[in-house]
Design an enzyme around this catalytic site. Structure first.
Site, short mmCIF file in Angstrom:
data_model
loop_
_atom_site.label_atom_id
_atom_site.label_comp_id
_atom_site.label_asym_id
_atom_site.label_seq_id
_atom_site.Cartn_x
_atom_site.Cartn_y
_atom_site.Cartn_z
N GLU A 100 0.84 -1.21 0.00
CA GLU A 100 0.00 0.00 0.00
C GLU A 100 0.87 1.25 0.00
OE1 GLU A 100 -3.24 2.00 3.07
OE2 GLU A 100 -3.18 -0.19 2.86
N ASP A 102 0.25 5.39 0.59
CA ASP A 102 -0.78 6.30 1.09
C ASP A 102 -0.42 7.77 0.98
OD1 ASP A 102 -2.16 4.06 1.97
OD2 ASP A 102 -1.47 4.24 4.04
N GLU A 104 -2.45 10.74 2.93
CA GLU A 104 -3.56 11.04 3.83
C GLU A 104 -3.47 12.52 4.20
OE1 GLU A 104 -4.75 7.11 6.30
OE2 GLU A 104 -2.76 7.89 6.74
#
Length: 298
Positions: A100, A102, A104
């Site tokens: 993953e 990310d 954010e």
């Protein structure tokens, strides 16, 4: 007859340009589909808006999965008091041992800067957070956020400026995310237990709905059918013989000198947290941090 021929050629050229244009700047529903809370989606021409209220957030996912390439979205974040909210934009494979990448975006009280947190999971293990402020107000206009990924590195970019690089160090026995096709996702949700000042500032629902806006969806990556085995996808998406992909070119294997200088500037002026420097969480520095310390000025 010659005039008609030229007109038909010109028309064909024009249509060809239109096709190229469509291919380079896809509409939302060509690449993505709503994942949850469809009643929290607002479509305005080429714009997509996701809203968060005290009933629900919303999210979407790509229709396909990809192995290597680049994904870009233009996002305008929640205006005003966005404390407690998170707008997430990420790539992920499936399962407990997933990979993953990310972005954010952590909301804040009015007048305080947004923070962007990046993270990298490999084989289900994350805990590689970095947090940065931005050199502009991300709520006033759209900005491009990209993830560029090949067998050598994962690069996080903001308006083409690198803010993080995660390098392949398999030669040091450190796993690298290069064998799992990943979907592309985005969502807006309430995370006031941790998102703003460690959870001290809670979401003020009197300011709802909180709205994140999107446009400029682009995916230039190797598409991987679900029915194909992982090792076959890895072969399909890697250059060999006459088959050459742009992400395997030598210029893509490491940062250019200009990019290295940009990354040094970002880290010197905007980095507010780096897991590699958190001795409370990691009394022994994670192995990959020692290399990154030399490669990106940490």
């Amino acid at each position: 007859m010659a005039v008609l021929f030229k007109m038909s050629v010109a028309l064909g050229f024009f249509v060809g340009l239109m096709v190229l244009s469509l291919a380079s700047s896809a509409k939302f529903d060509e690449l993505f589909q709503p994942g949850w809370a469809m009643d929290h989606f607002i479509y305005e021409g080429d714009l997509l808006r996701l809203k968060l209220d005290n009933y629900s957030g919303a999210g979407f996912a790509s229709k396909s999965k990809y192995l290597f390439g680049e994904v870009t979205m233009q996002i305008k974040l929640v205006e005003g008091d966005s404390a407690g909210t998170v707008t997430a934009y990420y790539m992920s494979s499936d399962g407990p041992n997933h990979n993953e990448f990310d972005f954010e975006f952590l909301g804040n009280t009015t007048g305080e800067p947004y923070l962007v947190q990046t993270n990298v999971y490999v084989n289900g293990v994350g805990n590689r957070e970095q947090r940065m402020s931005l050199w502009y107000d991300p709520t006033k206009d759209f900005h491009s956020y990209s993830i560029r990924w090949n067998e050598r590195q994962v690069l996080f970019l903001v308006d083409e400026t690198p803010i993080r690089v995660h390098t392949n160090m398999e030669h040091k026995g450190i796993p690298f995310p290069k064998d799992q096709a990943m979907g592309v996702y985005s969502s807006i949700w309430n995370a006031d237990d941790w998102a703003t000042q460690g959870g001290l500032v809670k979401t003020d629902w009197s300011h709802a709905p909180f709205v994140a806006s999107y446009k400029g969806f682009k995916i230039d990556a190797c598409e991987c059918p679900v029915s194909v085995a992982a090792d076959e996808n890895a072969k399909k998406c890697s250059s060999s013989g006459q088959k050459r992909f742009w992400w395997d070119e030598p210029t893509m294997s490491e940062l250019s000198l200009h990019q290295s200088h940009q990354l040094l500037w970002v880290r010197a002026n905007h980095l507010v947290y780096d897991y590699c420097s958190d001795t409370a969480r990691f009394p022994v520095m994670p192995v990959e941090c020692e290399h990154h310390r030399h490669s990106d000025g940490a």
